[in-house]
Scaffold this motif. Structure first.
Motif, PDB file in Angstrom:
ATOM      1  N   GLU A 127       0.824  -1.206   0.000  1.00 42.42           N
ATOM      2  CA  GLU A 127       0.000   0.000   0.000  1.00 42.42           C
ATOM      3  C   GLU A 127       0.865   1.265   0.000  1.00 42.42           C
ATOM      4  O   GLU A 127       0.501   2.273  -0.610  1.00 42.42           O
ATOM      5  CB  GLU A 127      -0.950  -0.003   1.196  1.00 42.42           C
ATOM      6  N   LEU A 128       2.004   1.221   0.666  1.00 44.49           N
ATOM      7  CA  LEU A 128       2.920   2.365   0.628  1.00 44.49           C
ATOM      8  C   LEU A 128       3.419   2.626  -0.787  1.00 44.49           C
ATOM      9  O   LEU A 128       3.614   3.781  -1.183  1.00 44.49           O
ATOM     10  CB  LEU A 128       4.113   2.128   1.562  1.00 44.49           C
ATOM     11  N   CYS A 129       3.608   1.562  -1.564  1.00 46.56           N
ATOM     12  CA  CYS A 129       4.003   1.735  -2.965  1.00 46.56           C
ATOM     13  C   CYS A 129       2.887   2.409  -3.762  1.00 46.56           C
ATOM     14  O   CYS A 129       3.152   3.264  -4.621  1.00 46.56           O
ATOM     15  CB  CYS A 129       4.360   0.387  -3.587  1.00 46.56           C
ATOM     16  N   HIS A 130       1.636   2.049  -3.475  1.00 44.65           N
ATOM     17  CA  HIS A 130       0.506   2.718  -4.127  1.00 44.65           C
ATOM     18  C   HIS A 130       0.427   4.186  -3.689  1.00 44.65           C
ATOM     19  O   HIS A 130       0.160   5.081  -4.511  1.00 44.65           O
ATOM     20  CB  HIS A 130      -0.810   2.000  -3.800  1.00 44.65           C
TER      21      HIS A 130
ATOM     22  N   ALA B 146      12.962   4.348  21.593  1.00 49.47           N
ATOM     23  CA  ALA B 146      11.549   4.042  21.360  1.00 49.47           C
ATOM     24  C   ALA B 146      11.312   3.321  20.042  1.00 49.47           C
ATOM     25  O   ALA B 146      10.215   2.835  19.790  1.00 49.47           O
ATOM     26  CB  ALA B 146      10.708   5.324  21.407  1.00 49.47           C
ATOM     27  N   GLY B 147      12.332   3.253  19.174  1.00 51.15           N
ATOM     28  CA  GLY B 147      12.187   2.512  17.921  1.00 51.15           C
ATOM     29  C   GLY B 147      11.927   3.369  16.701  1.00 51.15           C
ATOM     30  O   GLY B 147      11.389   2.876  15.705  1.00 51.15           O
ATOM     31  N   LYS B 148      12.328   4.631  16.743  1.00 54.49           N
ATOM     32  CA  LYS B 148      12.084   5.519  15.595  1.00 54.49           C
ATOM     33  C   LYS B 148      12.814   5.027  14.348  1.00 54.49           C
ATOM     34  O   LYS B 148      12.251   4.978  13.263  1.00 54.49           O
ATOM     35  CB  LYS B 148      12.520   6.949  15.941  1.00 54.49           C
ATOM     36  N   GLY B 149      14.096   4.672  14.522  1.00 54.88           N
ATOM     37  CA  GLY B 149      14.885   4.251  13.371  1.00 54.88           C
ATOM     38  C   GLY B 149      14.331   3.016  12.690  1.00 54.88           C
ATOM     39  O   GLY B 149      14.231   2.953  11.466  1.00 54.88           O
ATOM     40  N   GLY B 150      13.953   2.011  13.484  1.00 55.48           N
ATOM     41  CA  GLY B 150      13.395   0.789  12.911  1.00 55.48           C
ATOM     42  C   GLY B 150      12.054   1.018  12.237  1.00 55.48           C
ATOM     43  O   GLY B 150      11.742   0.396  11.219  1.00 55.48           O
ATOM     44  N   THR B 151      11.257   1.922  12.790  1.00 53.93           N
ATOM     45  CA  THR B 151       9.962   2.238  12.184  1.00 53.93           C
ATOM     46  C   THR B 151      10.159   2.954  10.851  1.00 53.93           C
ATOM     47  O   THR B 151       9.486   2.636   9.860  1.00 53.93           O
ATOM     48  CB  THR B 151       9.135   3.111  13.138  1.00 53.93           C
ATOM     49  N   ILE B 152      11.083   3.895  10.819  1.00 58.59           N
ATOM     50  CA  ILE B 152      11.368   4.607   9.562  1.00 58.59           C
ATOM     51  C   ILE B 152      11.896   3.637   8.514  1.00 58.59           C
ATOM     52  O   ILE B 152      11.521   3.707   7.341  1.00 58.59           O
ATOM     53  CB  ILE B 152      12.359   5.754   9.820  1.00 58.59           C
ATOM     54  N   LYS B 153      12.741   2.693   8.922  1.00 56.84           N
ATOM     55  CA  LYS B 153      13.264   1.698   7.981  1.00 56.84           C
ATOM     56  C   LYS B 153      12.139   0.837   7.417  1.00 56.84           C
ATOM     57  O   LYS B 153      12.108   0.538   6.218  1.00 56.84           O
ATOM     58  CB  LYS B 153      14.293   0.817   8.678  1.00 56.84           C
ATOM     59  N   ALA B 154      11.190   0.435   8.271  1.00 54.36           N
ATOM     60  CA  ALA B 154      10.066  -0.378   7.806  1.00 54.36           C
ATOM     61  C   ALA B 154       9.228   0.373   6.780  1.00 54.36           C
ATOM     62  O   ALA B 154       8.695  -0.218   5.840  1.00 54.36           O
ATOM     63  CB  ALA B 154       9.200  -0.804   8.989  1.00 54.36           C
ATOM     64  N   ILE B 155       9.122   1.683   6.945  1.00 56.30           N
ATOM     65  CA  ILE B 155       8.359   2.508   6.011  1.00 56.30           C
ATOM     66  C   ILE B 155       9.089   2.632   4.676  1.00 56.30           C
ATOM     67  O   ILE B 155       8.485   2.545   3.608  1.00 56.30           O
ATOM     68  CB  ILE B 155       8.111   3.907   6.598  1.00 56.30           C
TER      69      ILE B 155
ATOM     70  N   ASN C  34       1.276  -0.355  13.268  1.00 49.90           N
ATOM     71  CA  ASN C  34       0.293   0.673  13.620  1.00 49.90           C
ATOM     72  C   ASN C  34       0.659   2.023  13.016  1.00 49.90           C
ATOM     73  O   ASN C  34      -0.213   2.785  12.590  1.00 49.90           O
ATOM     74  CB  ASN C  34       0.193   0.801  15.143  1.00 49.90           C
ATOM     75  N   CYS C  35       1.959   2.308  12.974  1.00 55.34           N
ATOM     76  CA  CYS C  35       2.408   3.570  12.396  1.00 55.34           C
ATOM     77  C   CYS C  35       2.103   3.635  10.899  1.00 55.34           C
ATOM     78  O   CYS C  35       1.550   4.625  10.413  1.00 55.34           O
ATOM     79  CB  CYS C  35       3.915   3.740  12.630  1.00 55.34           C
ATOM     80  N   ILE C  36       2.458   2.585  10.167  1.00 59.02           N
ATOM     81  CA  ILE C  36       2.218   2.586   8.719  1.00 59.02           C
ATOM     82  C   ILE C  36       0.724   2.639   8.425  1.00 59.02           C
ATOM     83  O   ILE C  36       0.274   3.376   7.531  1.00 59.02           O
ATOM     84  CB  ILE C  36       2.863   1.348   8.064  1.00 59.02           C
TER      85      ILE C  36
END
Length: 266
Positions: A26-29, A51-60, A221-223
């Motif tokens: 969906e992020l690609c769309h 808190a995991g900001k870097g890993g969350t940004i990488k997942a995005i 949840n973030c994405i």
């Protein structure tokens, strides 16, 4: 503690990877829609240390184009930047049409680490909190989609992650003197966070908090929140077909005469 008060169990890797793939599609769309409509989006990531900001940004960002999703993680300001308007070095990185800019830490450093560590005097801190909603209203009125996210990790989980960094040579670089101070000054950062929320969570630019004791759930949840917050539609594409290779100017390109190959150790 009743069953309803217990924290959910950690998400299993297989279930996480299955859901992450769906969201990354969906992020690609979304990426195609942002390019098509020349949208401008800013996503701010703030939160506790570890808190995991870097890993969350990488997942995005790991499956999309860095030409559309651009990550900005500014170092400490230089002497020249210290003499500029406070927002100036951030605004230089704002998106053009067809771009999403992700700030890994942002101008809210002034409300967090700069305030808690005494890098800015109380009057400047108060002035920032007062002016920030006005500045963000200007950004939103200019047509930029502004999303502000705060990742909140619990005290015990933060301690566990810090200890893991101490023991892991692959993650020791993540543990800075500032991180150690943030661990010691937990309650000072809590107070600064709540002051910031009260002053800057506006109707046009609200803060949204993501619980991140479970990193996998936090990323999903973030994405999901981003996909819901940025309206988009799927852009139709013509099916790509590979053409036949041309035999014109046929050449033996397999010889690689004189090339120095890297040793195949694996």
């Amino acid at each position: 503690m009743g069953d309803e008060d217990k924290a959910p169990s950690r998400m299993k890797r297989k279930a996480y990877e299955e859901e992450l793939r769906k969201l990354q599609v969906e992020l690609c769309h979304l990426q195609d829609w942002v390019k098509e409509k020349k949208l401008r989006v800013i996503i701010l990531f703030e939160g506790r240390d570890a808190a995991g900001k870097g890993g969350t940004i990488k997942a995005i960002t790991e499956k999309i184009s860095p030409r559309v999703f651009r990550v900005v993680a500014l170092p400490a300001p230089s002497d020249r930047e210290k003499s500029q308007l406070f927002m100036q070095r951030y605004m230089e990185r704002f998106p053009a049409g067809g771009e999403i800019v992700i700030f890994d830490r942002s101008w809210y450093n002034r409300a967090g680490v700069e305030h808690v560590m005494g890098f800015v005097d109380p009057d400047e801190h108060k002035r920032f909190l007062s002016l920030c909603p006005q500045m963000e209203k200007y950004i939103v009125d200019a047509g930029i989609i502004l999303i502000k996210l705060w990742l909140e990790v619990g005290m015990e989980e933060q301690e566990r992650r810090f200890n893991a960094r101490i023991d892991d040579p692959l993650r020791q670089w993540k543990l800075s003197p500032m991180d150690i101070e943030s661990y010691r000054l937990w309650y000072d950062y809590s107070r600064a966070r709540d002051m910031m929320f009260k002053a800057t969570s506006s109707k046009h630019a609200p803060w949204h908090v993501i619980r991140s004791d479970d990193k996998r759930r936090a990323r999903l949840n973030c994405i999901a929140h981003l996909l819901k917050t940025i309206p988009y539609k799927r852009v139709s594409r013509d099916r790509v077909r590979l053409p036949k290779r041309s035999a014109k100017g046929r050449y033996n390109d397999k010889a690689l005469r004189g090339a120095k190959f890297v040793a195949e150790r694996y």
